[in-house]
Design a protein around this motif. Sequence first.
Motif, PDB file in Angstrom:
ATOM      1  N   GLU A 184      32.521  52.974  12.278  1.00  0.00           N
ATOM      2  CA  GLU A 184      31.402  52.694  13.179  1.00  0.00           C
ATOM      3  C   GLU A 184      30.176  52.220  12.406  1.00  0.00           C
ATOM      4  O   GLU A 184      29.483  51.297  12.835  1.00  0.00           O
ATOM      5  CB  GLU A 184      31.023  53.957  13.968  1.00  0.00           C
ATOM      6  CG  GLU A 184      31.983  54.267  15.092  1.00  0.00           C
ATOM      7  CD  GLU A 184      31.484  55.384  16.009  1.00  0.00           C
ATOM      8  OE1 GLU A 184      32.262  55.787  16.869  1.00  0.00           O
ATOM      9  OE2 GLU A 184      30.328  55.843  15.846  1.00  0.00           O
ATOM     10  N   ILE A 189      28.061  51.225  20.746  1.00  0.00           N
ATOM     11  CA  ILE A 189      29.366  51.680  20.257  1.00  0.00           C
ATOM     12  C   ILE A 189      29.717  52.822  21.182  1.00  0.00           C
ATOM     13  O   ILE A 189      29.073  53.880  21.136  1.00  0.00           O
ATOM     14  CB  ILE A 189      29.284  52.117  18.787  1.00  0.00           C
ATOM     15  CG1 ILE A 189      28.900  50.911  17.916  1.00  0.00           C
ATOM     16  CG2 ILE A 189      30.618  52.715  18.334  1.00  0.00           C
ATOM     17  CD1 ILE A 189      28.666  51.235  16.457  1.00  0.00           C
ATOM     18  N   LYS A 226      32.971  48.567  20.165  1.00  0.00           N
ATOM     19  CA  LYS A 226      31.616  48.065  19.957  1.00  0.00           C
ATOM     20  C   LYS A 226      31.540  46.856  20.869  1.00  0.00           C
ATOM     21  O   LYS A 226      32.335  45.924  20.739  1.00  0.00           O
ATOM     22  CB  LYS A 226      31.414  47.653  18.487  1.00  0.00           C
ATOM     23  CG  LYS A 226      30.007  47.171  18.137  1.00  0.00           C
ATOM     24  CD  LYS A 226      29.605  45.807  18.667  1.00  0.00           C
ATOM     25  CE  LYS A 226      30.428  44.670  18.138  1.00  0.00           C
ATOM     26  NZ  LYS A 226      30.076  43.373  18.780  1.00  0.00           N
ATOM     27  N   VAL A 239      37.009  49.731  17.911  1.00  0.00           N
ATOM     28  CA  VAL A 239      36.668  50.628  16.792  1.00  0.00           C
ATOM     29  C   VAL A 239      37.789  51.629  16.523  1.00  0.00           C
ATOM     30  O   VAL A 239      38.269  51.762  15.392  1.00  0.00           O
ATOM     31  CB  VAL A 239      35.327  51.347  17.069  1.00  0.00           C
ATOM     32  CG1 VAL A 239      35.037  52.381  15.993  1.00  0.00           C
ATOM     33  CG2 VAL A 239      34.192  50.322  17.123  1.00  0.00           C
TER      34      VAL A 239
END
Length: 598
Positions: free
Chosen positions: A56, A137, A160, A476
């Motif tokens: 992240e 995110i 994201k 992600v």
Amino acid sequence: MVTRLSTFFLRTLRDDPAEAELASHKLLVRAGYIRRAAPGIYSWLPLGLKVLNKVENIVREEMNAIGAQEVHFPALLPKEPYEATGRWEEYGDNIFRLQDRRKADYLLAPTHEEMFTLLVKDMYSSYKDLPVYLYQIQTKYRDEARPRAGLLRGREFIMKDSYSFNLDEEGLDEAYAAHRAAYLKIFERLSLEIRPVFAMAGAMGGSKSEEFLHPTEVGEDTFVVSPGGYAANVEAVTTPPLDPIDYTNAPAAHVELTPNSETIETLVDAANENHPKDTPWTSADTLKCVALVVVTPNGDRELAVVGVPGNRQADLKRIEATIGELMGIAGESQVEVATDEDLERHPELVKGYIGPGLSKDEAVLGREARSGVPFFVDPRVVEGSSWITGANLRDHHVFGLVAGRDFGWDGVLEAVVVEDGDPAPDGSGPLKTTRGIEMGHIFQLGRRYAEALDLKVLDPNGKAQVVTMGSYGVGVTRAVAAIAEAHHDDKGLVWPRAVAPADVVVIIAGKGDELTETAEDIAGKLDEAGLDVMLDDRAKVSAGVKFRDAELIGIPTTVVVGRGVADGVVEVKDRATGEAENIALDAVVEHVAQLAAR
Ligand code: ATP
Ligand code: MG
């Protein structure tokens, strides 16, 4: 702070989880990164969270670097904005819908175009406020038909997603280029080989679009590359236009008896047996008319027939990408092979003998086949091409049926599976097919969402203009799985340093205060040097088990504090290469720090 395995919440498993097929899935569960909560839904354990946070942060840093600003929306959203853009229906079974105690409709967001559009509308009103890039995110929900391979295709997953807002096309191009460049950097930092390929804009309804595919055998996406550098998802491949064939002297079509020939194979045999010619008939001489059902977003089943050369396979996914639009159906339709039940509603379609029907010379057939069922052809069915095809009459086929002379169609669509050797649309050579996982996707959305939700700003002349948008996603949690899949061996995970849960694990390999004190000292100093350090200080766990766990968990560097300490050395081992060397006690901190800095 040093992570002490003696108190760390971790339990490694010896056996693979029953439901797992891919190595990444098995290893992430066995090594204590994730746990399954329900199909396609996973809990993150401390080790997993460390990796997830690093992924992240890489994404976050690269987004910030192009001037995007982070926001955070709820996952639980009201229906209304999604109704305004039509996606409440369009998403069909793919969204989780729910109601509150007042029976108001809500959804768990599959993606957030609507919310970002409304937020900018709420806050901004002038061209001077633009451009703006926003991202989050955040957890997404999609009720995937086939959740698969652990984190690779989840029903709850982290994405994201960013969105760009510009006044004009040049601005949008710039935003798109900035995201494209940022994505290449992100995947490089994640040690994921990536191939950007042309994609279909699909349900998002925009124009320009590329997917970032990670080439791997276990991927669900098929993409093609040409020697000249063309690369595209198969769904986006178009067939270069073929010239029409002169049919002035083509003989008239004739219906022939072809008993028991309901497949292309039996048809070719029957044709060669009963109606031989100098060079034998092949499947390429036949036109396969495939009866399909287009399932609309509200569940209606509409029949359609698609004609493809008999030597090619129909590709339902490619057909799905465009057939809805050709049939005037809004939203994302699903395409399935028509069932016997579907066909029962259309007795004019004789299973195994379906043909396009004769538009000029019905007498040959004695029946009209078209009867309202739309008929589409692959671009290979060019005007003037002549075919053996179904006569819509049991045990009969028609020979010499000429496209454009004897039958017409309601539209042309890309309908066959792309094969190695097919020509690239840009003339850059024969295509080769490869498999991959979609890691990211960038779209030029244009004005669809801004129009639907009335996002306008005043331009320099004081005139209200609809804003143009882009939408950009990175998977992600999917990235965590793809990295694990790309970086493992038969002993376990082999994390690239940038995302590893720790830089180094210091193992106390033996008993006695001296070993413990030495290991504590090294771990403490590595920690002070800024490294992420684990210390395997578990009592009553054998050195062998500690080594195996370190390999399973996949920390890039292991420092073994064992017998060598008596001679003033520890063993430093590289997880990726398996190489080990003895390093003097007073040099080990610097040595490992250097490894980690590389
Ligand atoms: P796919 O074709 O794999 O279903 P998509 O085209 O529906 O993906 P997008 O809407 O473009 O996905 O979402 C952006 C990114 O989010 C994708 O590129 C992918 O990395 C990730 N993603 C999408 N669906 C899932 C999922 N079910 N599980 C994990 N990640 C996902
Ligand atoms: Mg996509």
